[in-house]
Scaffold this active site. Structure first.
Site, mmCIF file in Angstrom:
data_model
loop_
_atom_site.group_PDB
_atom_site.id
_atom_site.type_symbol
_atom_site.label_atom_id
_atom_site.label_comp_id
_atom_site.label_asym_id
_atom_site.label_seq_id
_atom_site.Cartn_x
_atom_site.Cartn_y
_atom_site.Cartn_z
ATOM 1 C CG PHE A 1 -2.245 -0.934 0.931
ATOM 2 C CD1 PHE A 1 -3.269 -0.770 0.836
ATOM 3 C CD2 PHE A 1 -1.864 -2.047 1.386
ATOM 4 C CE1 PHE A 1 -4.059 -1.539 0.839
ATOM 5 C CE2 PHE A 1 -2.685 -3.330 1.968
ATOM 6 C CZ PHE A 1 -3.761 -2.985 1.386
ATOM 7 N NE ARG A 2 1.104 2.501 5.836
ATOM 8 C CZ ARG A 2 0.166 1.881 5.877
ATOM 9 N NH1 ARG A 2 0.768 0.618 5.342
ATOM 10 N NH2 ARG A 2 -0.827 1.961 6.789
ATOM 11 C CB ILE B 1 -6.731 -7.826 4.552
ATOM 12 C CG1 ILE B 1 -6.256 -6.980 3.124
ATOM 13 C CG2 ILE B 1 -6.720 -6.247 5.463
ATOM 14 C CD1 ILE B 1 -6.496 -5.645 2.445
ATOM 15 C CG HIS C 1 -4.473 -3.145 9.803
ATOM 16 N ND1 HIS C 1 -3.469 -2.614 8.994
ATOM 17 C CD2 HIS C 1 -4.845 -3.195 11.283
ATOM 18 C CE1 HIS C 1 -3.083 -2.114 9.173
ATOM 19 N NE2 HIS C 1 -3.734 -2.351 10.880
ATOM 20 C CB SER D 1 6.331 -4.846 8.699
ATOM 21 O OG SER D 1 5.911 -4.133 9.663
ATOM 22 C CG ASN E 1 11.172 -4.611 5.883
ATOM 23 O OD1 ASN E 1 10.128 -5.277 5.622
ATOM 24 N ND2 ASN E 1 11.641 -3.244 5.516
ATOM 25 C CG ASP F 1 13.233 -11.984 -1.966
ATOM 26 O OD1 ASP F 1 12.701 -11.455 -2.316
ATOM 27 O OD2 ASP F 1 12.820 -13.203 -2.168
#
Length: 253
Positions: free
Chosen positions: A40-41, A108, A126, A200, A225, A242
């Site tokens: 998303f970000r 999600i 979430h 994350s 990450n 990765d």
């Protein structure tokens, strides 16, 4: 300590996994990108193309509800085609081995369940986008029920029981975090001896507090990450590689 390369990172992680009795993974969007689900970000992510629709706007505006469902169904092929990646499968192998009691995730996409975790052992901070729920009475609806009504007149449906809006069973901006899941995540974080944060950015609170909570309770902390995080300096091991390649050796048979 930051692993110097992939091989040394995998070896150090393997030693820590072997020594641990209770491992709690915390997974972010990065674990699912190899499965074809965009995050998303980050640059090019979903929110760079469409700003998220806040919960109060969803409730107040039929147009916002229609747009929310239009976006969800535009992503249907992506979610439907996604299969668990190497990261999901590695965690599921540790779960089957009795090392992992549950996984904490803001994701999600339902991929942890698809990889072999029992639904009750996936703490979804979430929610879940693979089904819908009435925001009033909590009635659960399958997505195909929503799709038939949405395709019929282009309007987001209301609940057949209480006539309140139906939305994906996810937590939107401005919506309260689920108490039960937050309490479970807190208890898991405080009772493990190895906490692994995977994929994350560790920027979104309060979920970003769980690695710190685990560390303060005496657990060793691993962060996997691609990009650095603000918590790298407190971690016992940091692997900037990765995720699939890092966790692939732990998938098992």
């Amino acid at each position: 300590m930051i692993a110097s390369d992939l091989q040394s990172g995998v070896e150090l992680l393997g030693d820590m996994i072997a020594e641990a009795k209770v491992i709690v993974p915390f997974t972010g969007a990065g674990i699912s990108t190899e499965c074809g689900i965009p995050d998303f970000r980050s640059p090019g992510g979903i929110w760079t193309r469409n700003s998220p629709i806040p919960f109060d706007e969803f409730v107040a505006s039929r147009e916002a509800r229609n747009e929310a469902w239009r976006r969800r169904f535009a992503m249907e092929e992506v979610f439907a085609a996604a299969k668990p990646g190497r990261g999901h499968r590695a965690l599921a192998a540790l779960y089957r081995a009795g090392k992992v009691p549950a996984v904490i995730t803001p994701n999600i996409d339902n991929l942890h369940q698809a990889s072999g975790f029992a639904a009750e052992h996936v703490v979804e901070l979430h929610g879940n986008t693979t089904f819908a729920r009435c925001i009033g009475c909590g009635q659960v609806y399958p997505l195909d029920w929503v799709r038939r009504r949405f395709d019929g007149d282009g309007a987001a449906p209301n609940c057949t029981a209480c006539d309140e809006p139906v939305k994906t069973a996810t937590i939107s901006f401005g919506e309260m975090m689920p108490d039960d899941e937050m309490q479970r995540a807190t208890a898991l974080s405080q009772s493990c001896d190895l906490f692994i944060a995977i994929g994350s950015s560790l920027l979104v609170w309060p979920a970003a507090g769980f690695p710190i909570m685990a560390k303060r309770a005496g657990a060793r902390l691993v962060i996997i990450n691609r990009e650095p995080t603000e918590q790298d300096d407190i971690a016992d091991l940091v692997i900037h590689q990765d995720i699939g390649e890092t966790l692939g050796p732990f998938v098992g048979n």
